[in-house]
Design a protein around this motif. Structure first.
Motif, PDB file in Angstrom:
ATOM      1  N   ASN A 124      -3.993   0.799  -5.390  1.00  0.00           N
ATOM      2  CA  ASN A 124      -4.689   1.748  -4.524  1.00  0.00           C
ATOM      3  C   ASN A 124      -4.978   1.070  -3.198  1.00  0.00           C
ATOM      4  O   ASN A 124      -5.220  -0.137  -3.144  1.00  0.00           O
ATOM      5  N   ARG A 125      -4.950   1.854  -2.136  1.00  0.00           N
ATOM      6  CA  ARG A 125      -5.183   1.300  -0.801  1.00  0.00           C
ATOM      7  C   ARG A 125      -6.260   2.086  -0.078  1.00  0.00           C
ATOM      8  O   ARG A 125      -6.453   3.268  -0.332  1.00  0.00           O
ATOM      9  N   ASP A 134      -1.031   8.724   4.186  1.00  0.00           N
ATOM     10  CA  ASP A 134      -1.060   9.628   3.030  1.00  0.00           C
ATOM     11  C   ASP A 134      -0.097  10.797   3.244  1.00  0.00           C
ATOM     12  O   ASP A 134       0.680  11.144   2.350  1.00  0.00           O
ATOM     13  N   PRO A 160      -9.301   6.387  -5.899  1.00  0.00           N
ATOM     14  CA  PRO A 160      -8.337   7.209  -5.170  1.00  0.00           C
ATOM     15  C   PRO A 160      -8.814   8.652  -5.030  1.00  0.00           C
ATOM     16  O   PRO A 160      -9.485   9.178  -5.912  1.00  0.00           O
ATOM     17  N   ASP A 164      -4.102  10.795  -2.767  1.00  0.00           N
ATOM     18  CA  ASP A 164      -3.649   9.418  -2.588  1.00  0.00           C
ATOM     19  C   ASP A 164      -2.500   9.065  -3.529  1.00  0.00           C
ATOM     20  O   ASP A 164      -2.549   9.373  -4.721  1.00  0.00           O
ATOM     21  N   PRO A 166      -0.477   5.709  -4.953  1.00  0.00           N
ATOM     22  CA  PRO A 166      -0.627   4.253  -4.979  1.00  0.00           C
ATOM     23  C   PRO A 166       0.593   3.565  -4.368  1.00  0.00           C
ATOM     24  O   PRO A 166       1.677   4.140  -4.263  1.00  0.00           O
TER      25      PRO A 166
END
Length: 179
Positions: A124-125, A134, A160, A164, A166
């Motif tokens: 996840n960012r 996104d 998230p 979102d 990953p």
């Protein structure tokens, strides 16, 4: 939830300002050694902003290996990024938020190198909060998503949001990790 992401974003942006951008040479070494970039891939990179690890050594190495490169143009809010063909000798213009991109033909990347503010061990960012990457990931769902960061940007967990996606890989100056 939004407040915690905003707080984390502020803390991690401040942390990045204390880190050495020249660690990008080590990041390039680790990512290239991982052998995950297929030949002839069209790779979307970016010109690093202040505080981001320097990926120019990686972009130059990828160009030297024959990869076609492109850089993002940041369109008005609500739209995905536009990737434009680039090579080290191509001039750049300044875009939104201080980003730089060429004035060349658009390309569709097969790999997207992604700047980020923080990441966790699930891929996840946390980005900059405007949603550009996104929307871009949604538009290019089959592209390999590679997060580019300092190892110090890892946090225990990033919750998230529904939209979102990953990352497939995180590359840092210490290692490259696939998810």
């Amino acid at each position: 939830m939004t407040e915690s992401k905003q707080s984390l974003r502020a803390r991690m942006k401040a942390l990045r300002q204390t880190l050495d951008p020249t660690l990008g040479h080590a990041l390039a070494t680790h990512l290239l050694a991982a052998n995950i970039l297929p030949e002839r891939a069209i790779i979307a990179g970016y010109i690093p902003l202040p505080g981001e690890i320097d990926i120019l050594p990686l972009l130059h190495a990828l160009h030297g290996r024959g990869h076609q490169l492109c850089l993002p143009e940041t369109p008005p809010k609500g739209h995905p990024l536009i990737f434009r063909a680039w090579a080290p000798h191509v001039p750049l213009t300044t875009g939104r938020f201080g980003t730089q991109h060429p004035l060349t033909a658009p390309l569709t990347p097969t790999i997207i190198l992604t700047p980020l503010v923080a990441f966790d061990d699930q891929g996840n960012r946390l980005g900059f909060g405007a949603g550009y990457y996104d929307r871009t990931f949604a538009q290019h769902p089959h592209a390999l998503r590679i997060g580019i960061a300092y190892a110090a940007q890892q946090v225990p967990h990033i919750p998230p949001d529904e939209h979102d996606l990953p990352l497939h890989v995180i590359a840092t100056e210490q290692k490259t990790r696939s998810f």
